[in-house]
Design a protein around this motif. Structure first.
Motif, PDB file in Angstrom:
ATOM      1  N   LEU A   1       0.851  -1.042   0.624  1.00  0.00           N
ATOM      2  CA  LEU A   1      -0.028  -0.203  -0.007  1.00  0.00           C
ATOM      3  C   LEU A   1       0.532   1.077   0.041  1.00  0.00           C
ATOM      4  CD1 LEU A   1      -3.002  -0.692   2.578  1.00  0.00           C
ATOM      5  CD2 LEU A   1      -3.398  -0.743  -0.016  1.00  0.00           C
TER       6      LEU A   1
ATOM      7  N   SER B   1       1.287   3.714  -3.375  1.00  0.00           N
ATOM      8  CA  SER B   1       0.664   5.343  -2.925  1.00  0.00           C
ATOM      9  C   SER B   1       2.098   5.921  -3.193  1.00  0.00           C
ATOM     10  CB  SER B   1       0.579   5.199  -1.833  1.00  0.00           C
ATOM     11  OG  SER B   1      -0.496   4.197  -1.286  1.00  0.00           O
TER      12      SER B   1
ATOM     13  N   GLY C   1      -2.606   1.922  -4.509  1.00  0.00           N
ATOM     14  CA  GLY C   1      -1.905   1.530  -3.336  1.00  0.00           C
ATOM     15  C   GLY C   1      -2.335   0.125  -3.392  1.00  0.00           C
TER      16      GLY C   1
END
Length: 379
Positions: free
Chosen positions: A335, A339, A353
């Protein structure tokens, strides 16, 4: 609907009435929120400008001034009620914190998405000019963010993607091996071997890639040989003209430029027309980074990513518990890396993500199922 010059002297809304005199409690609350948000955004741009120099600083200060004009609009509508302080949203407070502690490109990428969600299109008490301003602000921030992304070195991008590769490849590896039912020691040894093999492979690949690209750029750059040999060239044959034509200049401009170099007369050609892909600025090489830097970054970040899936085994976890913990740890890391890549590419960090998480878990699921099948048949 015709645009109105800003600021409107009577503070009229798009509906044409005087909202200050007929404002409802809900209107006042919304105006206060808008006022708080505009003040927070103005402060955000000022904080970013304080860390920049030159043109970027001037642009950010210009955005801050525009946000202040918008804030003045809402303050004028509120009148005495503007004194009642309202805290800006959590998003605005978070962006303000990041502006003071993170690099410009990451903050601008987040601001870019925030500016794209302006509420003024649907707010009848905002002027047409304010709504248009917010759209333009989004494009200004997009351009600044794009400029910042272009300045990011190749080694940084290689590091981000290297860590992501380490996470996915080693999680898939230990999930597949662990699903066969072998002992934990074998799974751990396999994970360590995957870490070292992948990190070394990534480092070697990045070194060769960056080194080759630097050599290609250097080979494509024009040299100063024309200046050195110009005094000895045959003026009548004028071979120098062919050099400039090969670099992309038109025949007339090339003839005039060659004449200038040979000292016949001043060049009256258009220098901008000499642009050619071979004329590569020095910034291209600087942005590319060095081969050793890219290799070391890729090695360290791949190794860091590949280490996460084997952490449960290093602390003594076993069996299915170790696999679940490894999957959770890798999911959180995916994640984060997804991102970051989303910010670098200008996409939504959350969507990137989640997409990275789905890809990583998808690869791990495939190898886990294959491991179960191999274990069932005794392979």
């Amino acid at each position: 609907m015709p645009n109105r010059a800003w600021p409107p002297s009577d503070h009229t809304s798009r509906s044409g009435r005087l909202p200050t005199e007929q404002a409802t409690t809900r209107d006042v609350r919304r105006w206060r929120r808008h006022l708080a948000e505009e003040r927070a955004e103005g402060a955000l741009y000022r904080d970013l400008a304080a860390r920049r120099q030159g043109e970027e600083r001037d642009i950010l200060l210009g955005l801050s001034s525009a946000e202040q004009r918008h804030a003045d609009h809402w303050a004028a509508l509120l009148g005495d009620r503007a004194d009642h302080a309202v805290r800006p949203s959590l998003r605005s407070r978070l962006l303000g914190f990041l502006a003071r502690h993170l690099g410009l490109v990451f903050v601008l990428a987040l601001v870019q998405h925030a500016e794209a969600r302006s509420p003024y299109d649907a707010d009848r008490h905002a002027t047409d000019t304010m709504a248009a301003d917010e759209k333009v602000h989004g494009e200004v921030v997009r351009a600044l963010a794009t400029r910042g992304r272009a300045k990011l070195s190749g080694s940084f991008r290689a590091a981000v993607f290297g860590m992501n590769d380490g996470l996915v490849s080693n999680l898939a590896l230990i999930m597949g091996i662990g699903a066969t039912g072998v002992e934990n020691g074998i799974v751990l040894a396999t994970g360590i071997a995957g870490l070292l093999a992948g990190a070394l492979s990534m480092a070697a690949g990045e070194y060769v890639s960056v080194k080759s690209q630097r050599e290609l750029l250097m080979a494509s750059r024009p040299t100063r040989v024309t200046l050195e040999v110009a005094p000895y060239l045959d003026i009548d044959a004028n071979e120098l003209e062919l050099v400039y034509r090969a670099r992309g200049m038109g025949a007339d401009d090339a003839r005039h430029r060659a004449a200038e170099r040979l000292g016949q007369h001043a060049c009256d050609c258009d220098p901008s027309r000499s642009a050619h892909p071979a004329h590569l600025p020095a910034d291209d090489l600087q942005a590319l980074g060095s081969g050793w830097t890219a290799a070391s970054s890729s090695f360290l970040l791949f190794a860091t990513g590949a280490l996460i899936p084997i952490l449960p085994y290093l602390v003594g976890a076993t069996g299915l518990t170790a696999l679940i913990v490894a999957a959770v740890l890798v999911g959180l890391a995916l994640l984060v890396t997804g991102s970051i890549t989303g910010l670098l590419s200008g996409a939504s960090p959350l969507r990137r993500g989640l997409r990275q998480l789905a890809i990583g878990y998808g690869a791990a699921l495939v190898t886990y199922v294959l491991g179960l099948l191999f274990g069932a048949v005794g392979i």
